[in-house]
Design an enzyme around this catalytic site. Structure first.
Site, mmCIF file in Angstrom:
data_model
loop_
_atom_site.group_PDB
_atom_site.id
_atom_site.type_symbol
_atom_site.label_atom_id
_atom_site.label_comp_id
_atom_site.label_asym_id
_atom_site.label_seq_id
_atom_site.Cartn_x
_atom_site.Cartn_y
_atom_site.Cartn_z
ATOM 1 N N HIS A 1 0.858 -1.183 0.000
ATOM 2 C CA HIS A 1 0.000 0.000 0.000
ATOM 3 C C HIS A 1 0.892 1.231 0.000
ATOM 4 C CE1 HIS A 1 0.498 0.837 4.361
ATOM 5 N NE2 HIS A 1 0.574 -0.485 4.461
ATOM 6 N N MET A 2 0.344 2.399 0.178
ATOM 7 C CA MET A 2 1.083 3.647 -0.022
ATOM 8 C C MET A 2 2.369 3.749 0.795
ATOM 9 S SD MET A 2 1.319 6.412 -1.723
ATOM 10 C CE MET A 2 -0.221 6.978 -2.388
#
Length: 87
Positions: free
Chosen positions: A15-16
């Site tokens: 994810h980010m």
């Protein structure tokens, strides 16, 4: 050229936050960094490409480093991935 196979273990995959950490860390090396995922080659220094690859928990990936500092880059990539990015 050096490479290693991994199974992504952190609960949210790339994810980010881990994608940003990975891309920024790999950017300091002179070698080319490629993540192979689902038959596609992903630029391991590009946050946008990593995010677009949708690498989730349990994904099988190969990280390939080719060029100056390839061994050091692969060792650092392995440390991040195998530790689950500290999550």
């Amino acid at each position: 050229m050096v490479s290693k196979h991994f199974t992504v273990s952190n609960a949210q995959g790339f994810h980010m936050r881990p994608a940003t950490t990975f891309a920024n860390t790999m950017a300091k090396y002179g070698c080319k960094v490629t993540i192979k995922h689902n038959g596609a080659d992903v630029d391991g220094k590009s946050l946008m490409h990593i995010m677009a690859a949708c690498i989730k928990v349990g994904s099988e990936i190969d990280v390939i480093c080719d060029g100056d500092g390839e061994n050091e880059a692969l060792a650092e990539a392995a440390e991040m991935i195998e530790s689950g990015f500290g999550e």
